[in-house]
Design a protein around this motif. Structure first.
Motif, PDB file in Angstrom:
ATOM      1  N   CYS A   1       0.807  -1.235   0.000  1.00  0.00           N
ATOM      2  CA  CYS A   1       0.000   0.000   0.000  1.00  0.00           C
ATOM      3  C   CYS A   1       0.840   1.286   0.000  1.00  0.00           C
ATOM      4  N   THR A   2       0.588   2.086  -1.046  1.00  0.00           N
ATOM      5  CA  THR A   2       1.168   3.433  -1.120  1.00  0.00           C
ATOM      6  C   THR A   2       0.057   4.416  -1.514  1.00  0.00           C
ATOM      7  N   LEU A   3      -1.145   4.143  -1.038  1.00  0.00           N
ATOM      8  CA  LEU A   3      -2.288   4.969  -1.438  1.00  0.00           C
ATOM      9  C   LEU A   3      -2.201   6.392  -0.897  1.00  0.00           C
ATOM     10  N   CYS A   4      -1.488   6.567   0.227  1.00  0.00           N
ATOM     11  CA  CYS A   4      -1.330   7.937   0.726  1.00  0.00           C
ATOM     12  C   CYS A   4       0.148   8.232   0.960  1.00  0.00           C
TER      13      CYS A   4
ATOM     14  N   ARG B   1       1.930   8.478   3.418  1.00  0.00           N
ATOM     15  CA  ARG B   1       2.665   7.716   4.435  1.00  0.00           C
ATOM     16  C   ARG B   1       3.546   6.643   3.799  1.00  0.00           C
ATOM     17  N   GLN B   2       3.140   6.192   2.602  1.00  0.00           N
ATOM     18  CA  GLN B   2       3.943   5.219   1.835  1.00  0.00           C
ATOM     19  C   GLN B   2       4.376   4.037   2.707  1.00  0.00           C
ATOM     20  N   CYS B   3       3.422   3.379   3.336  1.00  0.00           N
ATOM     21  CA  CYS B   3       3.742   2.281   4.267  1.00  0.00           C
ATOM     22  C   CYS B   3       4.413   1.092   3.583  1.00  0.00           C
TER      23      CYS B   3
ATOM     24  N   ILE C   1       3.178  -1.735   2.958  1.00  0.00           N
ATOM     25  CA  ILE C   1       2.865  -2.980   3.683  1.00  0.00           C
ATOM     26  C   ILE C   1       1.689  -3.682   3.005  1.00  0.00           C
TER      27      ILE C   1
ATOM     28  N   ARG D   1      -1.777  -4.932   3.360  1.00  0.00           N
ATOM     29  CA  ARG D   1      -2.912  -4.716   4.253  1.00  0.00           C
ATOM     30  C   ARG D   1      -3.779  -5.966   4.412  1.00  0.00           C
TER      31      ARG D   1
ATOM     32  N   GLY E   1      -1.902  -0.547   8.260  1.00  0.00           N
ATOM     33  CA  GLY E   1      -0.943   0.514   7.983  1.00  0.00           C
ATOM     34  C   GLY E   1      -1.051   1.625   9.012  1.00  0.00           C
ATOM     35  N   GLN E   2      -0.331   2.717   8.764  1.00  0.00           N
ATOM     36  CA  GLN E   2      -0.348   3.830   9.719  1.00  0.00           C
ATOM     37  C   GLN E   2      -1.726   4.492   9.817  1.00  0.00           C
ATOM     38  N   CYS E   3      -2.573   4.258   8.841  1.00  0.00           N
ATOM     39  CA  CYS E   3      -3.943   4.761   8.898  1.00  0.00           C
ATOM     40  C   CYS E   3      -4.794   3.922   9.844  1.00  0.00           C
TER      41      CYS E   3
ATOM     42  N   GLY F   1      -4.699   8.756   6.618  1.00  0.00           N
ATOM     43  CA  GLY F   1      -3.246   8.849   6.576  1.00  0.00           C
ATOM     44  C   GLY F   1      -2.722  10.099   7.287  1.00  0.00           C
TER      45      GLY F   1
ATOM     46  N   GLU G   1      -7.984   5.990   1.632  1.00  0.00           N
ATOM     47  CA  GLU G   1      -7.524   4.763   2.277  1.00  0.00           C
ATOM     48  C   GLU G   1      -8.494   3.594   2.053  1.00  0.00           C
TER      49      GLU G   1
END
Ligand code: SF4
Length: 373
Positions: A109-112, A114-116, A118, A120, A125-127, A160, A208
């Protein structure tokens, strides 16, 4: 969900519905539910995508079929589009394919911003989100900007951004969120639409949970012809735009900061300006319309608000701008002296004046009548 604040001599109604109409008119006798509608022949873009069929020999959206099949195989069945079945890929609609692409984006996931990076399907993620979406009960908002008002709004959990003044975090507990269910969504829509007028369908915090939005749209009534609004922060990654630009009719974006330092201090995020620029460049065309919201943060006229207006002036012929004076120092805002108050009338007027001077089209002015042209 509506919330009513009394701060000094002000009464502020957050997310009002039809139930608060009398109250709003008591506060402001001139208040009315303003609405500017698209023409009667309007067809939301997702309905066109739904009618387009994808065949095995025709790649969809630059994805080849083996790549899509592998995406489907990796997908968790708990996030399952009713239109998608790996054995029937040749029968997919373009909307179904878009859903599969959105699910694939959750694997790394790099949808926001934060570029996690990871998966999901395995962890959050951080969200705070895995693949399972959650939302507040959808409602009809009667005080959005006129071209989208009244809006049937679904507000997703998980974001995010980490804004210290986040009103959603202040108002809602995790128990207020329900697991998103497309059937319940459209049943509630049908029930409320019988009683009230609705101009648009608005997805709040879309970035997200974009896969869930596509899942809901793939179950929409075939005659649903209202515009789809994406209410998003301006901290989304390119993969989000690659998906959402295909089906969103109206972008409703929140341009929050005019420099990276304020974004870091007040939302805990890096490289905000880079993502805000990316977002503006992405949404400026592609057949959709855009309203850019500027929430007037107290004491941030010179460091954030005016620089935002300067940037927006580069896009002025392609966007409408909405200046919001409704900031409330919620959540952890009391820990930050500069934003621990409401904006003053002078701050709001100064920003409106500066925006006009820079040639921006304010959505509450006469220009809004041209929104759907
Ligand atoms: S949406 Fe953003 S915060 Fe959430 S997992 Fe993806 S990159 Fe991370």
């Amino acid at each position: 969900m509506t919330n009513i604040y009394k701060i000094h001599n002000e009464l502020i109604v957050h997310d009002p519905t039809h139930d608060q109409l009398t109250l709003l008119q008591n506060i402001d006798p001139g208040f009315r539910v303003e609405s500017i509608r698209p023409g009667s022949g309007f067809v939301p873009r997702f309905q066109d995508l739904r009618r387009q069929r994808i065949t095995l020999d025709r790649p969809a959206f630059d994805f080849d079929i083996p790549e899509l099949l592998s995406a489907i195989e990796q997908s968790d069945k708990s996030v399952h589009c009713h239109e998608c079945d790996p054995d029937k890929i040749h029968e997919y609609s373009a909307l179904g394919i878009l859903f599969v692409i959105a699910c694939k984006r959750l694997i790394d996931c790099t949808l926001c911003g934060r570029q996690c990076n990871i998966n999901r399907y395995e962890k959050a993620g951080q969200c705070g989100l895995t693949t399972t979406p959650f939302n507040i009960d959808p409602f009809i908002h009667i005080a959005e900007e006129a071209p989208i008002n009244p809006a049937f709004v679904i507000s997703y959990s998980g974001c995010g951004m980490g804004c210290v003044s986040c009103i959603e975090r202040a108002l809602y507990k995790s128990s207020d969120y329900l697991k998103t269910d497309h059937k319940a969504f459209w049943e509630r829509y049908a029930r409320l639409k019988q009683e009230h007028d609705i101009n648009t369908v608005e997805f709040s915090n879309l970035t997200e949970s974009v896969h869930s939005v596509l899942d809901i749209l793939s179950a929409a009534p075939m005659d649903m012809n209202l515009p789809i609004v994406a209410n998003v922060h301006l901290y989304s990654g390119k993969p989000l735009y690659e998906i959402a630009l295909r089906f969103v009719d109206v972008w409703l974006v929140d341009f929050r900061y005019g420099n990276d330092e304020c974004a870091k201090r007040l939302s805990g995020i890096d490289n905000y300006m880079e993502y805000a620029r990316l977002g503006m460049d992405q949404i400026k065309g592609f057949g959709s319309r855009s309203i850019v919201r500027i929430l007037v943060l107290p004491n941030h006229l010179d460091c954030c608000l005016k620089p935002i207006v300067d940037i927006l002036s580069e896009y002025k012929d392609r966007i409408w701008v909405s200046i919001l004076g409704q900031y409330i120092p919620e959540h952890n805002a009391h820990r930050f002296e500069d934003i621990n108050r409401r904006p003053t009338v002078e701050e709001i007027r100064a920003l409106e004046e500066y925006s006009r001077k820079r040639g921006l089209r304010l959505v509450d002015s006469v220009h809004a009548d041209r929104f759907w042209e």
